[in-house]
Scaffold this active site. Sequence first.
Site, PDB file in Angstrom:
ATOM      1  N   PHE A 112      -4.141   9.703  -3.446  1.00  0.00           N
ATOM      2  CA  PHE A 112      -3.305  10.903  -3.506  1.00  0.00           C
ATOM      3  C   PHE A 112      -4.206  12.115  -3.830  1.00  0.00           C
ATOM      4  O   PHE A 112      -4.119  13.163  -3.193  1.00  0.00           O
ATOM      5  CB  PHE A 112      -2.244  10.715  -4.597  1.00  0.00           C
ATOM      6  CG  PHE A 112      -1.154  11.753  -4.626  1.00  0.00           C
ATOM      7  CD1 PHE A 112       0.103  11.469  -4.131  1.00  0.00           C
ATOM      8  CD2 PHE A 112      -1.373  13.013  -5.169  1.00  0.00           C
ATOM      9  CE1 PHE A 112       1.131  12.417  -4.178  1.00  0.00           C
ATOM     10  CE2 PHE A 112      -0.360  13.965  -5.219  1.00  0.00           C
ATOM     11  CZ  PHE A 112       0.893  13.666  -4.716  1.00  0.00           C
TER      12      PHE A 112
ATOM     13  N   PHE B 286       1.499   5.609   0.357  1.00  0.00           N
ATOM     14  CA  PHE B 286       1.528   6.588   1.454  1.00  0.00           C
ATOM     15  C   PHE B 286       0.130   7.090   1.834  1.00  0.00           C
ATOM     16  O   PHE B 286      -0.205   7.196   3.013  1.00  0.00           O
ATOM     17  CB  PHE B 286       2.392   7.768   0.995  1.00  0.00           C
ATOM     18  CG  PHE B 286       2.686   8.769   2.055  1.00  0.00           C
ATOM     19  CD1 PHE B 286       3.652   8.519   3.010  1.00  0.00           C
ATOM     20  CD2 PHE B 286       2.008   9.980   2.090  1.00  0.00           C
ATOM     21  CE1 PHE B 286       3.941   9.466   3.994  1.00  0.00           C
ATOM     22  CE2 PHE B 286       2.290  10.928   3.069  1.00  0.00           C
ATOM     23  CZ  PHE B 286       3.256  10.675   4.025  1.00  0.00           C
TER      24      PHE B 286
ATOM     25  N   GLU C  13       0.817  -1.217   0.000  1.00  0.00           N
ATOM     26  CA  GLU C  13       0.000   0.000   0.000  1.00  0.00           C
ATOM     27  C   GLU C  13       0.849   1.265   0.000  1.00  0.00           C
ATOM     28  O   GLU C  13       1.913   1.316   0.608  1.00  0.00           O
ATOM     29  CB  GLU C  13      -0.947   0.025   1.210  1.00  0.00           C
ATOM     30  CG  GLU C  13      -1.870  -1.158   1.306  1.00  0.00           C
ATOM     31  CD  GLU C  13      -2.831  -1.294   0.130  1.00  0.00           C
ATOM     32  OE1 GLU C  13      -2.920  -0.377  -0.700  1.00  0.00           O
ATOM     33  OE2 GLU C  13      -3.467  -2.365   0.034  1.00  0.00           O
TER      34      GLU C  13
ATOM     35  N   ASP D  43       4.033  18.556  -3.507  1.00  0.00           N
ATOM     36  CA  ASP D  43       3.114  18.544  -4.654  1.00  0.00           C
ATOM     37  C   ASP D  43       1.664  18.692  -4.184  1.00  0.00           C
ATOM     38  O   ASP D  43       0.880  19.448  -4.751  1.00  0.00           O
ATOM     39  CB  ASP D  43       3.241  17.214  -5.418  1.00  0.00           C
ATOM     40  CG  ASP D  43       4.309  17.263  -6.514  1.00  0.00           C
ATOM     41  OD1 ASP D  43       4.813  18.362  -6.805  1.00  0.00           O
ATOM     42  OD2 ASP D  43       4.625  16.187  -7.068  1.00  0.00           O
TER      43      ASP D  43
HETATM   44  O1  GFB Z   1      -0.251   7.761  -2.237  1.00  0.00           O
HETATM   45  P1  GFB Z   1      -0.793   6.526  -2.818  1.00  0.00           P
HETATM   46  O2  GFB Z   1      -1.303   5.560  -1.870  1.00  0.00           O
HETATM   47  O3  GFB Z   1      -1.897   6.921  -3.868  1.00  0.00           O
HETATM   48  O4  GFB Z   1       0.366   5.894  -3.683  1.00  0.00           O
HETATM   49  P2  GFB Z   1      -2.813   6.062  -4.866  1.00  0.00           P
HETATM   50  C1  GFB Z   1       0.922   6.547  -4.792  1.00  0.00           C
HETATM   51  C2  GFB Z   1       2.347   7.043  -4.509  1.00  0.00           C
HETATM   52  O5  GFB Z   1       2.952   7.369  -5.779  1.00  0.00           O
HETATM   53  C3  GFB Z   1       2.417   8.329  -3.694  1.00  0.00           C
HETATM   54  C4  GFB Z   1       3.685   8.579  -5.690  1.00  0.00           C
HETATM   55  O6  GFB Z   1       2.399   8.147  -2.318  1.00  0.00           O
HETATM   56  C5  GFB Z   1       3.727   8.935  -4.203  1.00  0.00           C
HETATM   57  O7  GFB Z   1       4.841   8.288  -3.615  1.00  0.00           O
HETATM   58  N1  GFB Z   1       2.935   9.629  -6.408  1.00  0.00           N
HETATM   59  C6  GFB Z   1       1.730   9.527  -7.012  1.00  0.00           C
HETATM   60  C7  GFB Z   1       3.366  10.895  -6.571  1.00  0.00           C
HETATM   61  N2  GFB Z   1       1.372  10.699  -7.556  1.00  0.00           N
HETATM   62  C8  GFB Z   1       2.370  11.575  -7.303  1.00  0.00           C
HETATM   63  C9  GFB Z   1       2.570  12.955  -7.607  1.00  0.00           C
HETATM   64  O8  GFB Z   1       1.752  13.633  -8.209  1.00  0.00           O
HETATM   65  N3  GFB Z   1       3.720  13.515  -7.143  1.00  0.00           N
HETATM   66  C10 GFB Z   1       4.640  12.814  -6.438  1.00  0.00           C
HETATM   67  N4  GFB Z   1       5.723  13.459  -6.030  1.00  0.00           N
HETATM   68  N5  GFB Z   1       4.497  11.512  -6.147  1.00  0.00           N
HETATM   69  C11 GFB Z   1      -2.597   3.425  -4.709  1.00  0.00           C
HETATM   70  C12 GFB Z   1      -1.667   2.758  -3.741  1.00  0.00           C
HETATM   71  O9  GFB Z   1      -2.078   4.684  -5.057  1.00  0.00           O
HETATM   72  O10 GFB Z   1      -2.668   2.734  -5.904  1.00  0.00           O
HETATM   73  C13 GFB Z   1      -1.910   1.296  -3.626  1.00  0.00           C
HETATM   74  O11 GFB Z   1      -1.880   3.240  -2.451  1.00  0.00           O
HETATM   75  C14 GFB Z   1      -1.996   0.635  -4.976  1.00  0.00           C
HETATM   76  O12 GFB Z   1      -0.853   0.757  -2.917  1.00  0.00           O
HETATM   77  C15 GFB Z   1      -3.013   1.375  -5.815  1.00  0.00           C
HETATM   78  O13 GFB Z   1      -0.706   0.668  -5.592  1.00  0.00           O
HETATM   79  C16 GFB Z   1      -3.142   0.780  -7.205  1.00  0.00           C
HETATM   80  O14 GFB Z   1      -4.156   5.790  -4.297  1.00  0.00           O
HETATM   81  O15 GFB Z   1      -2.767   6.848  -6.126  1.00  0.00           O
END
Ligand code: GFB
Length: 415
Positions: free
Chosen positions: A375, A39, A37, A357
């Site tokens: 995010f 952040f 998972e 960001d």
């Molecule tokens: O935050 P997060 O849980 O969001 O995981 P989702 C996506 C990670 O990708 C972020 C990076 O924590 C960042 O490390 N990331 C994504 C970004 N967008 C950006 C951005 O605009 N800027 C920067 N600097 N970094 C879920 C995951 O992602 O997607 C699950 O939590 C799984 O584990 C699922 O992979 C498919 O909800 O987008």
Amino acid sequence: MTLPCRRIVRDDVTGRPLKFETGFAPRYLLYDVNPGEGFNLRRDVYMRVATLLQKLGKAEPWVLVLPPWGRMYHWQSRSLSQQQQQRIPWSAFFNTPSLAAYVPVIEYEEYLKENGGPFIEQVFYLQSYAEGWTEGKWEEKVDVRPCVEKPVYRLDEHGYYRGWFWGYPETRTKNVTCLSVQGMASIMVPLLLRNTSARSVMLDRAENLLHDEYGQKTYWDARRSMVFARPLRAWADEFRAEHLNSTDATDKTFFQEDWRKMRVKVGTATGGPYLAAHLRRKDFLYGHSGDVPSLEAAANTLHRLMKQLKLPRVFIATDADQDEVRELRTLLPQMVHFEPSQAELHRFLDGGVAIIDQWICAHARYFIGTSVSTFSFRIHEEREILGFDPRSTYNRFCGDAEVNCEQPTRWKVIY
Ligand code: GFB
């Protein structure tokens, strides 16, 4: 009978327990989440566990131990070593006194000192019921059950269980029990108060617990307490001023670190003179291919919005690789993007860059995000807290062939 919680002496400002009267040593709640998972999903799990802790705190002096950040699949910067992106304290990303104003929290390193060593008395490994929902009926329940999958903890020659434990190899436990659980986080309250006397209890795979009151006051209190660390906010604010002509005074985005004092009327914030977009790529390109746009389609949407809203610039937050960012720049010459220098990357790490960001997106006149990305969801919440008109927040890109492009649901802050 006097409830033990009355015996906690708390700091007036932070709500953090200062001392416990003799005979009322604190009990520690630790937790971890499925390693895959990201952040922002982990931030959501924090809220569920913090709300559980608040309920436990009504009966006994419990303290929540903040699980160090690390081993995150999405943190892929090659110039940062694995060690640098592990064992990261919460204070690197969040203002811990703000967290402590909701529930008593300590960092893992503080726990090691208070506890006198790297030991956790009891680990509960949370899992679903092997049989699923019986007769299709959903009911709240929790039971000790055989482990459904091969346990992730291994027994060493001294009778201790070893595991990941946030990158602290010395940490160990004597007891690992699998618990099948179906229900809200507070389903754990009776079990933790009556079925175990362990002073330190870890809930692994805590994402299996659901929110107690999704979208209600406790949810928003926990959410509002997750104030980003001051250096990250300050740095993002400087970036806004320098590259986007945006300041709190001109944008009417007034933020207070003491979230308990912050209550903004909806529609008060105007935001900086820029459009902001969160373009989630990488694993979403195959995991959610239907609702993620091509770069051409995303650029067309952004051109249309800039014209319609009369905004001269667009800030792009994205996890796209360098080739895609380059392509986007050609399609969208007005694009502003935060590309950290090596020094900035070493200072903020991948987690801090992502927060910068998010903070910049949260202050834009208009935001458009990616479907089902947590995010983007966390940016919606930040904007709701800052007092933006919901029409400027709950927007998302549509997939190129998407027919019913349903827009995100609004979640209103409950004070
Ligand atoms: O935050 P997060 O849980 O969001 O995981 P989702 C996506 C990670 O990708 C972020 C990076 O924590 C960042 O490390 N990331 C994504 C970004 N967008 C950006 C951005 O605009 N800027 C920067 N600097 N970094 C879920 C995951 O992602 O997607 C699950 O939590 C799984 O584990 C699922 O992979 C498919 O909800 O987008």
